[in-house]
Design an enzyme around this catalytic site. Structure first.
Site, PDB file in Angstrom:
ATOM      1  N   HIS A   1       0.820  -1.210   0.000  1.00 58.36           N
ATOM      2  CA  HIS A   1       0.000   0.000   0.000  1.00 58.36           C
ATOM      3  C   HIS A   1       0.856   1.264   0.000  1.00 58.36           C
ATOM      4  CE1 HIS A   1      -4.006  -1.592  -0.063  1.00 58.36           C
ATOM      5  NE2 HIS A   1      -3.598  -2.559   0.743  1.00 58.36           N
TER       6      HIS A   1
ATOM      7  N   HIS B   1       5.393 -14.217   6.175  1.00 63.12           N
ATOM      8  CA  HIS B   1       5.821 -13.137   7.049  1.00 63.12           C
ATOM      9  C   HIS B   1       4.743 -12.763   8.055  1.00 63.12           C
ATOM     10  CE1 HIS B   1       7.351  -9.347   8.517  1.00 63.12           C
ATOM     11  NE2 HIS B   1       8.524  -9.747   8.111  1.00 63.12           N
TER      12      HIS B   1
ATOM     13  N   GLU C   1       5.061 -12.990  11.957  1.00 64.30           N
ATOM     14  CA  GLU C   1       4.578 -11.798  12.670  1.00 64.30           C
ATOM     15  C   GLU C   1       3.066 -11.610  12.625  1.00 64.30           C
ATOM     16  OE1 GLU C   1       6.886  -8.350  11.489  1.00 64.30           O
ATOM     17  OE2 GLU C   1       8.739  -9.482  11.684  1.00 64.30           O
TER      18      GLU C   1
ATOM     19  N   HIS D   1      14.761 -13.965   7.884  1.00 60.51           N
ATOM     20  CA  HIS D   1      13.700 -14.734   8.543  1.00 60.51           C
ATOM     21  C   HIS D   1      13.879 -16.234   8.302  1.00 60.51           C
ATOM     22  CE1 HIS D   1      11.369 -11.493  10.152  1.00 60.51           C
ATOM     23  NE2 HIS D   1      11.187 -10.925   8.976  1.00 60.51           N
TER      24      HIS D   1
END
Ligand code: CO
Length: 295
Positions: free
Chosen positions: A122, A180, A210, A242
């Site tokens: 976004h 993620h 997360e 990660h």
């Protein structure tokens, strides 16, 4: 009568000025030939092996759209600062667009290499809108959808991930994808992806670092499946920090360690989705849809 003149004369003046300015604009109108470019945008990674996955993505994009210049930007300022310290500057989306504007591009198709339409995506759309239509600047700046957008994308992404699972995986062995996740509304993409996974493979699960589903949710499902063997793969563009640490790392709180502690036999696959040709094809189809608007 005097009062009317008092109103009409300034109005008349304004009209004259407007006409002059419109003519002036027409006189200096945008005579530039259309110049189209592609801007690939990833979150970014400081892990050199993971950067190779992004380079492979660029090769695929160049092959799909020969002759169209391809540039890069990374949305993570933390990672860009790490790269700057190494003397390897990578542009932010705004820097890349400003440079493309200065280099005479008129149309830019941005392809987001993000997985979901979350915060990073976004932000990118907002930046693109701000750069569109500046005087003497970029006329059109469009952003291709991230990986998971349409129902067809979900189905295709599921097929791509199941195909990428190790060939030695036997029936009944579990596949766990590590996404993620985000506190933003788009986190719902992960439970949605789980729905499409289950349509194809009851032993395939997705969890997030997360967001939700959490690793606890994944462990709950694995126990319900009575799984013994688990293949762990990242569901992110690159197998970066990660994947190397949160997923496969030696620390007791990594996914591998936690699953082993629960008694599962774990094998990690360190491959990012940007290195998966079938996932790349989904992003490229979104880029093609954005480029088609310039025809
Ligand atoms: Co992160």
């Amino acid at each position: 009568m005097y009062a009317l003149r008092k109103i009409f004369f300034p109005l008349f003046l304004i009209c004259c000025l407007l006409t002059v300015s419109v003519q002036a604009q027409a006189g200096h109108g945008d005579q530039r030939p259309a110049k189209t470019g592609i801007l690939l945008v990833a979150f970014g990674t400081s892990v050199p092996e993971a950067q190779a996955a992004l380079a492979n993505m660029e090769t695929r994009v160049k092959a799909a759209f020969p002759g169209v210049p391809v540039r890069w930007a990374w949305t993570s300022s933390i990672i860009r600062h790490i790269m700057d310290k190494r003397g390897q500057h990578v542009d932010s989306p705004a820097e890349a667009l400003a440079r493309m504007m200065a280099d005479g591009f008129t149309n830019v198709a941005i392809q987001s290499l993000h997985t979901i339409p979350g915060e990073e995506y976004h932000g990118l759309v907002q930046t693109a809108h701000l750069f569109q239509g500046m005087p003497k600047g970029l006329q059109r700046v469009l952003v291709g959808y991230p990986l998971l957008a349409t129902p067809d994308d979900y189905a295709a992404a599921v097929n791509a991930m199941l195909k990428a699972a190790p060939a030695e995986r036997k029936t009944g062995e579990a596949l766990v994808l590590m996404g993620h996740g985000t506190p933003f509304p788009a986190n719902a993409c992960y439970p949605a992806f789980q729905y499409y996974l289950w349509k194809k493979d009851k032993n395939a699960l997705v969890g997030t670092v997360e967001g939700s589903p959490t690793l606890d949710d994944v462990i709950f499902e694995l126990k319900a499946l009575k799984a013994k063997k688990v293949y762990l793969m990242p569901f992110m563009a690159v197998a970066g920090d990660h994947a190397h640490n949160d997923m496969a790392g030696p620390e007791p709180d990594s996914w591998k360690s936690r699953l082993e502690k629960e008694g599962f036999d774990v094998t990690c696959v360190l491959q990012g989705t940007a290195d998966n040709p079938d996932i790349a094809a989904i992003w490229i189809s979104h880029l093609a849809a954005a480029l088609a608007h310039f025809k």
